[in-house]
Design an enzyme around this catalytic site. Structure first.
Site, PDB file in Angstrom:
ATOM      1  N   ARG A 104      54.428   5.726 -27.825  1.00 37.37           N
ATOM      2  CA  ARG A 104      53.865   5.670 -29.187  1.00 37.37           C
ATOM      3  C   ARG A 104      52.341   5.736 -29.173  1.00 37.37           C
ATOM      4  O   ARG A 104      51.677   5.128 -28.352  1.00 37.37           O
ATOM      5  CB  ARG A 104      54.297   4.350 -29.828  1.00 37.37           C
ATOM      6  CG  ARG A 104      53.568   4.042 -31.121  1.00 37.37           C
ATOM      7  CD  ARG A 104      54.204   2.940 -31.883  1.00 37.37           C
ATOM      8  NE  ARG A 104      54.230   1.666 -31.196  1.00 37.37           N
ATOM      9  CZ  ARG A 104      54.776   0.570 -31.708  1.00 37.37           C
ATOM     10  NH1 ARG A 104      55.345   0.620 -32.893  1.00 37.37           N
ATOM     11  NH2 ARG A 104      54.764  -0.551 -31.023  1.00 37.37           N
ATOM     12  N   ARG A 148      58.916  -8.998 -25.630  1.00 34.09           N
ATOM     13  CA  ARG A 148      59.142  -8.785 -27.068  1.00 34.09           C
ATOM     14  C   ARG A 148      60.635  -8.650 -27.367  1.00 34.09           C
ATOM     15  O   ARG A 148      61.140  -9.164 -28.358  1.00 34.09           O
ATOM     16  CB  ARG A 148      58.382  -7.537 -27.540  1.00 34.09           C
ATOM     17  CG  ARG A 148      56.877  -7.778 -27.629  1.00 34.09           C
ATOM     18  CD  ARG A 148      56.081  -6.500 -27.666  1.00 34.09           C
ATOM     19  NE  ARG A 148      56.361  -5.663 -28.802  1.00 34.09           N
ATOM     20  CZ  ARG A 148      55.987  -4.386 -28.894  1.00 34.09           C
ATOM     21  NH1 ARG A 148      55.330  -3.810 -27.897  1.00 34.09           N
ATOM     22  NH2 ARG A 148      56.255  -3.693 -29.970  1.00 34.09           N
ATOM     23  N   ARG A 192      48.820   0.846 -28.532  1.00 32.89           N
ATOM     24  CA  ARG A 192      48.819  -0.610 -28.647  1.00 32.89           C
ATOM     25  C   ARG A 192      48.848  -1.267 -27.278  1.00 32.89           C
ATOM     26  O   ARG A 192      49.589  -0.835 -26.394  1.00 32.89           O
ATOM     27  CB  ARG A 192      50.014  -1.070 -29.490  1.00 32.89           C
ATOM     28  CG  ARG A 192      49.681  -1.082 -30.955  1.00 32.89           C
ATOM     29  CD  ARG A 192      50.853  -1.332 -31.844  1.00 32.89           C
ATOM     30  NE  ARG A 192      51.707  -2.444 -31.460  1.00 32.89           N
ATOM     31  CZ  ARG A 192      52.778  -2.807 -32.147  1.00 32.89           C
ATOM     32  NH1 ARG A 192      53.115  -2.158 -33.252  1.00 32.89           N
ATOM     33  NH2 ARG A 192      53.513  -3.823 -31.747  1.00 32.89           N
ATOM     34  N   ARG A 228      60.934 -13.294 -38.942  1.00 33.02           N
ATOM     35  CA  ARG A 228      61.346 -13.054 -37.556  1.00 33.02           C
ATOM     36  C   ARG A 228      61.984 -14.276 -36.921  1.00 33.02           C
ATOM     37  O   ARG A 228      62.349 -14.221 -35.743  1.00 33.02           O
ATOM     38  CB  ARG A 228      60.085 -12.719 -36.744  1.00 33.02           C
ATOM     39  CG  ARG A 228      59.966 -11.290 -36.300  1.00 33.02           C
ATOM     40  CD  ARG A 228      58.606 -11.199 -35.666  1.00 33.02           C
ATOM     41  NE  ARG A 228      58.471 -10.142 -34.749  1.00 33.02           N
ATOM     42  CZ  ARG A 228      57.932  -8.965 -35.047  1.00 33.02           C
ATOM     43  NH1 ARG A 228      57.568  -8.677 -36.267  1.00 33.02           N
ATOM     44  NH2 ARG A 228      57.773  -8.076 -34.111  1.00 33.02           N
ATOM     45  N   LYS A 245      61.255   0.453 -37.581  1.00 34.51           N
ATOM     46  CA  LYS A 245      61.008  -0.256 -38.852  1.00 34.51           C
ATOM     47  C   LYS A 245      59.765   0.287 -39.543  1.00 34.51           C
ATOM     48  O   LYS A 245      59.773   0.606 -40.723  1.00 34.51           O
ATOM     49  CB  LYS A 245      60.779  -1.767 -38.622  1.00 34.51           C
ATOM     50  CG  LYS A 245      61.841  -2.476 -37.852  1.00 34.51           C
ATOM     51  CD  LYS A 245      61.482  -3.940 -37.639  1.00 34.51           C
ATOM     52  CE  LYS A 245      60.312  -4.200 -36.698  1.00 34.51           C
ATOM     53  NZ  LYS A 245      60.547  -3.822 -35.299  1.00 34.51           N
TER      54      LYS A 245
END
Ligand code: AP5
Length: 218
Positions: A130, A175, A164, A91, A16
């Protein structure tokens, strides 16, 4: 794209943020990432940040009221006059209803809700690989998007990178659970409203982007 208001949906790590940033850079429509807003609130130590920190570290969702108030205020800013891309919001069903109410109050219309669809088994690798430039925030990946010159940001030349704290296997599991239980029900919600579009996010980033441009009529 000017004047369009769209929602980017999809699982954690689905791409996203990557795609919303590409749209922002090419079409000058601002990306509003609620995850980034919350991380900024944590960094400044604001009351919202203090409330959000432990929830985010656990991979759970921050309260609907906080998020709706945050977006209500944010889309009144001048940089949203040319449209916006909501990245990570709404969400939950209450957030989607809150968004509907606040957009109606402001006389705004939602153009599209896009689901970036990626199978669960691909997401852990995407998230644990990431990293971002600590100076300009450009996103990278250990396997899928390395800087052209090792350890130097392509965009700003920065040499410090960060990862992160919620991109670890345990938190990713929570998550994903939150996504399937609380966010996936928004897909039929937007389908019923006739604004849902689906893009196959399990392909090379530029192919996903080309599809988005086509779907959005850009
Ligand atoms: P948030 O920051 O929104 O995280 P998320 O939804 O889990 O999504 P991510 O940012 O992790 O993934 P992404 O889909 O943007 O993927 P990306 O493009 O980076 O939220 C974090 C937390 O904040 C939540 O857990 C919650 O606690 C709180 N929060 C935020 N909003 C909230 C709300 N509305 N309500 C309540 N709580 C809220 O891509 C991932 C990696 O994959 C990158 O390295 C990228 O380079 C790579 N990649 C991207 N596309 C591809 C591709 N096509 N092929 C290969 N690799 C790819």
């Amino acid at each position: 794209m000017a004047g369009k208001r769209i929602i980017m949906m999809g699982p954690p790590g689905g791409g996203k943020g990557t795609q919303a940033k590409r749209i922002q850079d090419r079409y000058k429509v601002v990306q509003l990432s609620t995850g980034d807003m919350l991380r900024a609130a944590i960094a400044t130590g604001s009351p919202v940040g203090k409330q959000a920190k432990s929830v985010m570290d656990a991979g759970k969702l921050v309260s609907d009221d906080v998020l709706i108030a945050m977006i209500d205020e944010r889309i009144d800013q001048p940089d949203c006059a040319n449209g916006f891309i909501l990245d990570g919001f709404p969400r939950t069903i209450p957030q989607a209803e809150g968004l509907e109410r606040l957009m109606a109050k402001k006389g705004l219309k939602l153009d599209a809700a896009i689901e970036v669809r990626v199978p669960d088994e691909k997401l852990l690798e995407r998230l644990t690989g990431r990293f971002t430039c600590a100076k300009c925030g450009e996103g990278y990946h250990d396997k899928f998007k390395l800087p052209k010159k090792a350890e130097v940001c392509d965009v700003c030349g920065g040499t410090q990178f960060s990862r992160r704290s919620d991109d670890n296997a345990d938190t990713v599991k929570t998550r994903l659970k939150a996504y399937h239980e609380q966010t996936a029900p928004l897909l039929p919600f937007y389908e019923r409203k006739g604004v849902l579009k689906v893009v196959d996010g399990d392909r090379e980033m530029s192919l996903v982007f080309a599809d988005l441009e086509r779907i959005l009529g850009l």
